[in-house]
Structure formats: C-alpha cells, structure tokens
Design a protein around this motif. Structure first.
Motif, PDB file in Angstrom:
ATOM      1  N   GLN A   1     -21.118  21.682 -31.531  1.00 21.95           N
ATOM      2  CA  GLN A   1     -19.879  22.565 -32.753  1.00 21.95           C
ATOM      3  C   GLN A   1     -20.083  21.287 -33.766  1.00 21.95           C
ATOM      4  O   GLN A   1     -20.669  21.247 -34.700  1.00 21.95           O
ATOM      5  CB  GLN A   1     -18.548  22.735 -32.858  1.00 21.95           C
ATOM      6  CG  GLN A   1     -18.420  23.307 -34.204  1.00 21.95           C
ATOM      7  CD  GLN A   1     -17.785  22.243 -35.306  1.00 21.95           C
ATOM      8  OE1 GLN A   1     -17.221  21.297 -34.437  1.00 21.95           O
ATOM      9  NE2 GLN A   1     -17.195  22.493 -36.619  1.00 21.95           N
TER      10      GLN A   1
ATOM     11  N   CYS B   1     -15.162  24.417 -20.877  1.00 23.35           N
ATOM     12  CA  CYS B   1     -16.583  25.556 -21.899  1.00 23.35           C
ATOM     13  C   CYS B   1     -15.420  25.308 -23.582  1.00 23.35           C
ATOM     14  O   CYS B   1     -16.464  24.941 -24.041  1.00 23.35           O
ATOM     15  CB  CYS B   1     -15.794  27.227 -21.829  1.00 23.35           C
ATOM     16  SG  CYS B   1     -17.127  27.349 -20.402  1.00 23.35           S
ATOM     17  N   CYS B   2     -14.416  25.107 -23.671  1.00 19.78           N
ATOM     18  CA  CYS B   2     -14.450  24.658 -24.566  1.00 19.78           C
ATOM     19  C   CYS B   2     -14.905  22.604 -25.334  1.00 19.78           C
ATOM     20  O   CYS B   2     -15.547  23.035 -26.351  1.00 19.78           O
ATOM     21  CB  CYS B   2     -12.229  24.444 -25.201  1.00 19.78           C
ATOM     22  SG  CYS B   2     -11.784  25.827 -24.763  1.00 19.78           S
ATOM     23  N   SER B   3     -14.689  22.391 -24.431  1.00 13.74           N
ATOM     24  CA  SER B   3     -14.968  20.953 -24.523  1.00 13.74           C
ATOM     25  C   SER B   3     -16.383  20.757 -24.917  1.00 13.74           C
ATOM     26  O   SER B   3     -17.040  20.302 -26.062  1.00 13.74           O
ATOM     27  CB  SER B   3     -15.028  19.683 -23.334  1.00 13.74           C
ATOM     28  OG  SER B   3     -13.912  19.279 -23.295  1.00 13.74           O
TER      29      SER B   3
ATOM     30  N   LEU C   1     -11.998  26.411 -18.376  1.00 12.38           N
ATOM     31  CA  LEU C   1     -11.350  27.066 -20.063  1.00 12.38           C
ATOM     32  C   LEU C   1     -11.472  25.202 -20.532  1.00 12.38           C
ATOM     33  O   LEU C   1     -12.082  25.267 -21.593  1.00 12.38           O
ATOM     34  CB  LEU C   1     -10.738  27.712 -20.024  1.00 12.38           C
ATOM     35  CG  LEU C   1      -9.541  27.960 -21.222  1.00 12.38           C
ATOM     36  CD1 LEU C   1     -11.261  28.817 -22.368  1.00 12.38           C
ATOM     37  CD2 LEU C   1      -8.359  28.047 -22.002  1.00 12.38           C
ATOM     38  N   ILE C   2     -11.463  24.992 -20.078  1.00 12.32           N
ATOM     39  CA  ILE C   2     -11.744  23.168 -20.741  1.00 12.32           C
ATOM     40  C   ILE C   2     -13.088  23.133 -20.504  1.00 12.32           C
ATOM     41  O   ILE C   2     -13.116  22.150 -21.864  1.00 12.32           O
ATOM     42  CB  ILE C   2     -10.633  22.043 -19.305  1.00 12.32           C
ATOM     43  CG1 ILE C   2      -9.099  22.913 -20.100  1.00 12.32           C
ATOM     44  CG2 ILE C   2     -10.436  20.755 -20.094  1.00 12.32           C
ATOM     45  CD1 ILE C   2      -7.673  21.705 -18.988  1.00 12.32           C
TER      46      ILE C   2
ATOM     47  N   GLY D   1     -18.387  23.853 -26.408  1.00 15.08           N
ATOM     48  CA  GLY D   1     -18.009  24.345 -27.654  1.00 15.08           C
ATOM     49  C   GLY D   1     -17.649  23.305 -28.791  1.00 15.08           C
ATOM     50  O   GLY D   1     -18.597  23.635 -29.583  1.00 15.08           O
ATOM     51  N   ALA D   2     -17.249  22.277 -28.329  1.00  9.26           N
ATOM     52  CA  ALA D   2     -16.424  21.167 -29.263  1.00  9.26           C
ATOM     53  C   ALA D   2     -17.829  20.332 -29.629  1.00  9.26           C
ATOM     54  O   ALA D   2     -18.499  20.203 -30.680  1.00  9.26           O
ATOM     55  CB  ALA D   2     -15.741  20.516 -28.550  1.00  9.26           C
TER      56      ALA D   2
ATOM     57  N   CYS E   1     -16.637  31.732 -39.080  1.00  9.18           N
ATOM     58  CA  CYS E   1     -16.461  31.837 -37.933  1.00  9.18           C
ATOM     59  C   CYS E   1     -14.896  32.265 -38.502  1.00  9.18           C
ATOM     60  O   CYS E   1     -14.520  32.842 -37.512  1.00  9.18           O
ATOM     61  CB  CYS E   1     -16.371  30.837 -37.832  1.00  9.18           C
ATOM     62  SG  CYS E   1     -18.187  29.792 -36.639  1.00  9.18           S
TER      63      CYS E   1
END
Length: 160
Positions: free
Chosen positions: A114, A106-108, A103-104, A110-111, A152
């Motif tokens: 973005q 994937c979020c990284s 999860l970390i 994604g950030a 979003c």
C-alpha cells in the motif's frame, strides 16, 4: 455529556497521575467497587452469568497482575490451568500461535504494498491531472487522488 458514574470517576482521579489511570483504569479501586463494576458490566452487556467468575478474575488481574499470588479473602482462586497460562504469559511472551505471526507478516506485506502504491500515485499526480484535464479543479483532483482509499473503504465496509 458524561453519565453520573463517569463524572464521579473523573472527579476521583483529579490530581492523580493521569497516565497511570489511562494505563490502568482500575487503579485505586477497592474490592467493593470492582465487584460492583463487574456486576454492572455483566448487566449492561447481557453476558451470560456463567462467565461472571471469569470476568471477575480478569478484572482483578487487570487491576493488579499479582492479585492471585496469595490466598484471597473473597474466595476467588485461579485453577491450575489458569495459573499455568498466567505463568506462560509472564515467562514466555513469544509463545503465540503460528497464525498470529502469519497474520502479522501478511499485514506488514500489505502495508508495504500500500505504501508503494501511495508513493507511485503521489508521483503520478504531477502528470495525470494535466493528462485528464483536471488541473484547475481542486475538488475533482482530490477525489481522483482519494479514489483508491474511498474504494477500499466502500468495499471493506459493505462487502462483508
């Protein structure tokens, strides 16, 4: 407006190190106050009473992580599984489920994506406001610039 307990709390901490109170709001509370706090919390939230002992243990551990290092007068005890979990948490902070690390990651990612999108959009603002004829309309220019974030927010808040 503060409630009476909140007002009393802020009056009780005046003159103390506010950072320590923010880090540990249970700091300096006596046993009776802690038990009363847990009971009020259980009543206000409607949590099933079968969790009372677990929440009470958690409150005392949040107050002081050594709360169960020696026998207590109130009869609360950590069972062997809880002791093992506490020791594992204290001695091996990296022992977490693989899903958390995934999860970390994937979020990284994604950030990062973005951020790249934001940089591209900011650079494009120099040109597209002239291309679509909104250069003298700051409100519309701001709306167009904020459109990805607004979409979003709308999709994220109301799609689930």
């Amino acid at each position: 407006m503060l409630t009476k307990p909140e007002q009393e709390y802020f009056e009780s901490i005046s003159g103390k190190n506010i950072d320590s109170v923010l880090v540990n709001p249970f700091l300096g509370k006596c046993h009776v106050d802690m038990v009363q706090f847990v009971n009020e919390f259980m009543e206000e939230t409607g949590i099933d009473s079968s969790y009372h002992e677990v929440i009470t243990k958690g409150a005392f551990l949040a107050q002081d992580h050594h709360a169960f290092a020696s026998p207590r007068d109130d009869g609360l005890r950590l069972d062997p599984g809880e002791r093992m979990a506490m020791n594992r948490e204290a001695n091996d902070k990296w022992n977490q489920p693989f899903t958390l690390y995934a999860l970390i990651a994937c979020c990284s990612l994604g950030a990062a994506v973005q951020g790249w999108d934001e940089i591209a959009a900011n650079g494009a603002q120099i040109f597209y406001k002239f291309a679509i004829g909104i250069e003298n309309r700051p409100g519309l220019e701001g709306l167009v610039s904020a459109a990805p974030y607004l979409c979003c927010a709308v999709l994220g808040c109301w799609s689930g």
